[in-house]
Design an enzyme around this catalytic site. Sequence first.
Site, PDB file in Angstrom:
ATOM      1  N   LYS A  55      -3.993   1.606  -3.294  1.00  0.00           N
ATOM      2  CA  LYS A  55      -3.283   2.867  -3.027  1.00  0.00           C
ATOM      3  C   LYS A  55      -2.145   3.017  -4.035  1.00  0.00           C
ATOM      4  O   LYS A  55      -1.455   2.029  -4.343  1.00  0.00           O
ATOM      5  CB  LYS A  55      -2.737   2.840  -1.590  1.00  0.00           C
ATOM      6  CG  LYS A  55      -2.108   4.148  -1.128  1.00  0.00           C
ATOM      7  CD  LYS A  55      -1.573   4.041   0.303  1.00  0.00           C
ATOM      8  CE  LYS A  55      -1.057   5.382   0.823  1.00  0.00           C
ATOM      9  NZ  LYS A  55      -0.542   5.278   2.211  1.00  0.00           N
TER      10      LYS A  55
ATOM     11  N   SER B 156      -2.077   9.176   5.151  1.00  0.00           N
ATOM     12  CA  SER B 156      -1.882   9.352   3.724  1.00  0.00           C
ATOM     13  C   SER B 156      -2.804   8.490   2.864  1.00  0.00           C
ATOM     14  O   SER B 156      -2.980   8.783   1.690  1.00  0.00           O
ATOM     15  CB  SER B 156      -0.441   9.034   3.359  1.00  0.00           C
ATOM     16  OG  SER B 156      -0.164   7.655   3.585  1.00  0.00           O
TER      17      SER B 156
ATOM     18  N   SER C 158      -1.100   6.181   8.784  1.00  0.00           N
ATOM     19  CA  SER C 158      -1.689   6.450   7.480  1.00  0.00           C
ATOM     20  C   SER C 158      -2.812   5.503   7.054  1.00  0.00           C
ATOM     21  O   SER C 158      -3.467   5.744   6.045  1.00  0.00           O
ATOM     22  CB  SER C 158      -0.604   6.440   6.397  1.00  0.00           C
ATOM     23  OG  SER C 158       0.121   7.639   6.452  1.00  0.00           O
TER      24      SER C 158
END
Lengths: 492, 89, 487
Positions: free
Chosen positions: A78, A158, A182
């Site tokens: 990420k 997210s 997330s």
Amino acid sequence: MTDLLTMTAVEARAALDDKSISAVELTEAYLGAAQATEALNAYTEITHDKARDMAKASDARLAKGEGGALEGLPIGVKDLFCTEGVETTACSNILNGYKPVYESTVTQNLWTDGAVMLGKLNCDEFAMGSANETSARGKVSSPWTVDGDGQDYAPGGSSGGSAASVAARSSLMATGTDTGGSIRQPAAFCGVVGIKPTYGRCSRRGIVAFASSLDQAGPIARTVEDSALMLQSMVSHDLGDSTSVAEPMPDLMGQINDGIKGLKVGIPSEYTMDGMADEITAQWQEGRKWLEDAGATCVEVSLPHTKYALPTYYIVAPAEASSNLARYDGVRYGARVEGGSLDEMYANTRAAGFGEEVTRRILIGTYVLSAGYYDAYYIKAQKTRRLIQNDFIEVFKEVDLLLTPATPSAAFPLGQKDVDPVTMYLNDVFTVPASLAGVPAMSVPSGLASNGLPLGLQLIAPSFREDTLVKAGRVVEKAAGFAAIASRAAGV
Amino acid sequence: MVSRVARLARIHIDEERLEPMAQELSAILSWIEQLNEVNTDAVEPLASVTGHALPLRDDVVTDGNTPEAVVHNAPETTSGFFVVPKVVE
Amino acid sequence: MTDNSNLVEGRSGLWEVVIGLEVHAQVTSQSKLFSGSSASFGAGPNEHVSLVDAAMPGMLPVINKYCVEQAVKTGLGLNARVNLFSVFDRKNYFYADLPQGYQISQFKQPIIGEGEITIDLKDGTSRQIGIERLHLEQDAGKSLHDQHPSKSYIDLNRSGVALMEIVSRPDMRSAEEAAAYVTKLRSILRFLGTCDGNMEEGSMRADVNVSVRRPGEELGTRTETKNLNSIRFIGQAINAEVARQIEIIEDGGAIDQETRLFDTSTGQTRSMRSKEDAHDYRYFPDPDLLPLQFEQSWVDEIKANLPELPDALKARLMEQYGLTSYDATVIAEDLETAAFYEKVADGRDAKLASNWMTVELFGALNKMGKTLAESPVTPEKLGALVGLIGDGTISGRIAKDVFAEMIETGGDPDAIIEEKGLKQVSDTGAIEAMIDEVIAANMDKVEEYRGGKDKLFGFFVGQVMKASKGQANPGMVNQMLKAKLDG
Ligand SMILES: [Mg+2]
Ligand SMILES: [Zn+2]
């Protein structure tokens, strides 16, 4: 090649050991898959050269019998994790061009155990969002589609790029971060497994901060075993993070198949909301049955302050974010927009650098901390947060685990224009309470909605009981027999 | 309220965005205000979720002496300094 | 306060000055408060900077144990309450040399609570000044504004250096008291070894809060003059601020609560433009740090190992050496002075030793612009000189000549006396012979004296001393002369 992409991490690791595949082969397959699924926009950057170099080094270590726990396994990162020499922007324009001179502790732990870095994965800007729509690098499309409607669906957020790439088989596993859901919400939307460990398990050092008291890194993987394998490598007691905990991590892989006979599972009555789809409730019922079939006892429990978790979160998280994001001022890194004075330079740089949602949250956070409002908002939220944590402490005196839906609905189409912020925030209604309490939680794919999109169940354990989490997750996984593959996955 | 907060946060907001932003923020805030239903009279605000004490580090120099790394990503530097528009005290 | 001595005369009557100080004292640590980079002074730009100090994304603070210990030690030295539970907060504001966009400080729950210190005034009296709190916080970096016409340069070497902010109560009533407070505070920090007190290098700086009011009335609006880096400037800034405020009020104006700067070239204070906006620091507990907690037993251990502090030393000097409060204050100001003194006084006349040190030696060093550490006269040699006066080997008069020679050459007093033949004459026969000569040569005066003109006694002493070239023991001269004249 398809065979390489369908192996789980545990299978691939075994195949690397018995030399039936090489790390270079495996990595090439994933680099190809990443390329082939580019339309999903899951990656912000594919680090081909780095991946190949790391894979070669893995093969060399494997040849000497020195392979680590994750040796040769290709992993996506990420974009919230700082990666040395590789652009890290938290998918925000304010960090355009930023190349850290350091590596985050979590990713370093992965590389130390032999994992291969495929590249950086798209996410909501500064991890603020639930649909991966706030990213400055563009939206991510879920690899899942609904037959005949031709729409792109949200992968969740997210960690949308992470979940989408694992589901699309463009990464074997991926790192995520979870502040209010997330990891768990996108994992549920994409039909993959996601774990948010106990707060303090994974070091936050080198992870771009959103809300320090909530942020936790965790794995996103295709199976419960894979996620346990990856989590075991991610955790460490880091002297570079004052909130990192020294608690020893139980051996997850050693007991993951031990079953849950005799386990007491709580079904919290508050985990429901107006307009929640019947199929979500049906899934939840089914999950309860699966656990009971495996020898657990399920009881109704109450977490009375659940309703207040989301508004509490939307004070605490923006407050911390407003301060954490003050460092993005155009002085030491990132993009600068000049102005006549220092203050003008700040205001121009931050106006150009932050997107709408980030701006909104910074303003909310600044407001709730400002003179005259601090007690009414911030202190009130921290008091309520204690009540929410107490709910969990109390309930875990009676049960070993909680079972809830992961999300109030399946994924929604991207780009719904009429969605106001509060409606978007409601996506995290079931994931936020565990974040506020700091307890570990996991989302496991449990079935498909009537339109064919994945649904997930959430398991929540007491602090430091990730072992309970993965044992129960394994039971749900086996019982659910979730075998659907996303229609836009590589090799399909 | 928006312009005051935006000034504090050092984010320029275009004139035409002030009103819509004010509406969005007040919608969020009024939703948040349901917290007023919660009785928190005898509750201490949460200080940390772990309840652990702060770990203490030994006083040893283990870091620094990498001035190039410090300014490596800076938009403007000169002879090792960061450079900003002139500040008037 | 019934004492009127500190009141200031305005055009319209008397004013009372109210002063409170916030002193920032740098902890004498090797590394910074929350990072492992060096805290030492004087390095190239951004050399003593870690990625934490530069607020790189994801870099986190980890507290330095030594700094915590020094704060506890200082708290004990200030007779203050040590809080076993305290919290670090973020003070949020934007500034070019504040990389994180916030300063980690302590707001609601500081490590040290209320205490007090005794200040010693020139007239020998003492007063108690309340300490409100001491908290730990990080220093900011440094902005250089004069290197370029339209740019400021930023160096983060100081960013993250550990500071103790020591906040007094508004208990001071004059610039003199404020100066005495800072002097005493600096002594305590130095005795404890928790701060070097070096104001020129910025390791100790003061923010001065000043207001004026009519005696007995409510507190007036205060201004804060920031970052004063010498005791002299603190005094000047207070006096300038007092005069300015009184004039404004007497002209019918009102004082703005504001932050001001002291201009050392004009001796005046001026409003700080960059701080004009009403500040809203949005303090909240730093979520990167957990509450700071430690055991009472650790505090007790630190307490058991505290060194002797200025007040105790002063009391001991008064008790052990019979010094006056004033002399003891001067000698107890720093450890070096006290150690020097104790060597000088060792086994000798303690009062004489203090006079020779505070008057003669300090006077001479002052003239040369030297510190005590640079003194050409060692404490052993000054002690020897005091000993020679005490046992009558030389007179005080002669001693001054010897001392002048010692300052010049660093020589040994015995050797100087020997070489120059300055030894005091205490031989009864020799003195008697000189007295007889003086009497014989001044028979007329002897008659007058015996006729009742007592004042002439001084004349005879002078004559005898002159005959002996100052080397006769004055006590013996007095005694024998009196016997001869009266007999
Ligand atoms: Mg101050
Ligand atoms: Zn301060």
